[in-house]
Design an enzyme around this catalytic site. Structure first.
Site, PDB file in Angstrom:
ATOM      1  N   CYS A 166      48.492  38.882  45.147  1.00 30.96           N
ATOM      2  CA  CYS A 166      49.290  39.153  43.934  1.00 30.96           C
ATOM      3  C   CYS A 166      50.582  38.351  43.904  1.00 30.96           C
ATOM      4  O   CYS A 166      51.287  38.350  42.907  1.00 30.96           O
ATOM      5  CB  CYS A 166      49.577  40.635  43.793  1.00 30.96           C
ATOM      6  SG  CYS A 166      50.639  41.305  45.081  1.00 30.96           S
ATOM      7  N   CYS A 184      52.256  39.218  49.666  1.00 32.30           N
ATOM      8  CA  CYS A 184      50.799  39.251  49.567  1.00 32.30           C
ATOM      9  C   CYS A 184      50.289  37.944  48.977  1.00 32.30           C
ATOM     10  O   CYS A 184      50.851  37.401  48.037  1.00 32.30           O
ATOM     11  CB  CYS A 184      50.396  40.415  48.663  1.00 32.30           C
ATOM     12  SG  CYS A 184      48.664  40.427  48.193  1.00 32.30           S
ATOM     13  N   CYS A 224      48.710  44.630  42.032  1.00 35.85           N
ATOM     14  CA  CYS A 224      47.861  43.879  42.957  1.00 35.85           C
ATOM     15  C   CYS A 224      46.409  44.364  42.925  1.00 35.85           C
ATOM     16  O   CYS A 224      46.145  45.557  42.954  1.00 35.85           O
ATOM     17  CB  CYS A 224      48.385  44.002  44.391  1.00 35.85           C
ATOM     18  SG  CYS A 224      47.392  43.033  45.561  1.00 35.85           S
ATOM     19  N   CYS A 256      53.392  43.908  47.940  1.00 37.12           N
ATOM     20  CA  CYS A 256      52.626  43.595  46.737  1.00 37.12           C
ATOM     21  C   CYS A 256      53.366  43.991  45.475  1.00 37.12           C
ATOM     22  O   CYS A 256      54.306  44.762  45.500  1.00 37.12           O
ATOM     23  CB  CYS A 256      51.318  44.393  46.730  1.00 37.12           C
ATOM     24  SG  CYS A 256      50.137  43.854  47.950  1.00 37.12           S
TER      25      CYS A 256
END
Ligand code: ZN
Length: 361
Positions: free
Chosen positions: A70, A67, A40, A36
């Site tokens: 994000c 991810c 995030c 991330c």
């Protein structure tokens, strides 16, 4: 290895969802296998499951996948918000010297700015500003503004001070710059990380992923090949390149039209022209490249010329693979080569499939 902030600082930034650290470090979550951005919005994992990483590349090689919330690879053509704000501040008046205090007044830590610029652009923020300032001065000199006025307007105390700064930035004294071109250099965000691009008045002469260690050497080579100053800036070719790259990463552009400039030895040029002839979505072996360039058996030399290509993606050296089907080498990192090939084969489940969506959060 890229320098990361101290662990404590990263822990705090991650806990606070601090977007100003986006692009400075990444967070791998061992329990879920994703990585991330610091900002995030997802719920924070247990500290023992967190691993800090300097680059998306490191994260990918450590086995984390990006991810979906994000989108750490999804930069959508823009640097992080805080970098954008800072660069906008520079553009308000490039002749003004932004000091650490000015940076702090924008709510940014000068050390963090330094790290980000060093890592992403291969130079400090101060060097970027200096280059930008000198770029503007050069423009004015070329437009015919008197040297005295330019020096005064850019806050240099003396001719010699200006000349020193000029030579440091461009490698040629102001008198000789008149009438000679320059190479504008700009940074372009991509789903595979930032790219540095260079263009003369004739066309694009450089496109490289910036985590390549060769960057400084490339600048020197450009300066030597073209006998021109290398300065931060933009021109029509760079704008067109940015548009075409965005469409390429979205999977909608299969043929670039922006003009290219690639001086080299006759053999290098033959190889690069053969690269340009490999169709989108196809690959060739080094042996086939050598044969196509009229030198069968010179596959090693073909590989070297391939590696000397200065215009990544557009001169598609990523489309050359080993005879056994293995990837071979790639200056920008094998993971990028794989992703470029996957993109061109129309793979559906890759992060850049999200490029055309609005950025999340
Ligand atoms: Zn995330």
């Amino acid at each position: 290895m890229h320098a990361m902030p101290p662990v404590r600082e990263m822990e705090q930034a991650f806990a606070a969802h601090d977007a100003s650290y986006d692009g400075v470090f990444y967070v791998g979550v061992r329990s879920t296998g994703i990585f991330c951005r610091p900002s995030c919005p997802a719920r924070r994992p247990l500290p023992e499951n967190v691993q800090f990483l300097a680059t998306p590349k490191e994260a990918l090689f450590a086995g984390f996948r990006p991810c979906k919330r994000c989108k750490p690879l999804h930069t959508d053509g823009r640097p992080p918000e805080w970098v954008e704000a800072l660069l906008a501040q520079v553009e308000v008046d490039p002749t003004r010297r932004l000091k650490d205090a000015d940076v702090r007044a924008m709510g940014l830590e000068p050390a963090r700015v330094r790290r980000y610029f060093q890592r992403t652009y291969g130079m400090t923020f101060q060097a970027y500003c200096r280059g930008r300032r000198m770029g503007q001065a050069l423009e004015q000199i070329r437009e015919g503004t008197g040297l005295d006025d330019v020096i005064l307007g850019h806050g240099y105390e003396s001719h010699s001070g200006f000349r020193d700064a000029f030579v440091r930035t461009f490698g040629a004294p102001p008198g000789k710059s008149q009438g000679t071109g320059r190479i504008d250099v700009a940074w372009i965000e991509s789903p595979l990380g930032p790219l540095v691009a260079g263009a003369t008045e004739e066309g694009i002469c450089l496109l490289e992923f910036t985590d390549r260690r060769m960057l400084e050497a490339q600048f020197r080579t450009l300066h030597r090949l073209f006998k021109r100053a290398v300065v931060p800036g933009s021109n029509g070719h760079l704008k067109k390149l940015q548009e075409e790259l965005t469409a390429y990463f979205a999977g909608t552009l299969k043929r670039f039209t922006v003009p290219l400039v690639y001086p080299g030895t006759p053999f290098q040029r033959r190889i690069w022209e053969e690269l340009l002839a490999i169709p989108y979505g196809r690959t060739r072996s080094y042996e086939e490249m050598a044969a196509a360039a009229g030198s069968p058996g010179a596959s090693r030399a073909a590989g070297t010329a391939n590696g000397m290509n200065r215009i990544a993606i557009l001169v598609p050296c990523h489309r050359v693979v080993n005879k056994d089907g293995k990837l071979g080498g790639y200056g920008g990192g094998l993971w990028r080569k794989q992703r470029l090939l996957d993109l061109e084969r129309g793979a559906a489940s890759l992060p850049y499939e999200t490029v055309s969506e609005a950025p999340s959060g």
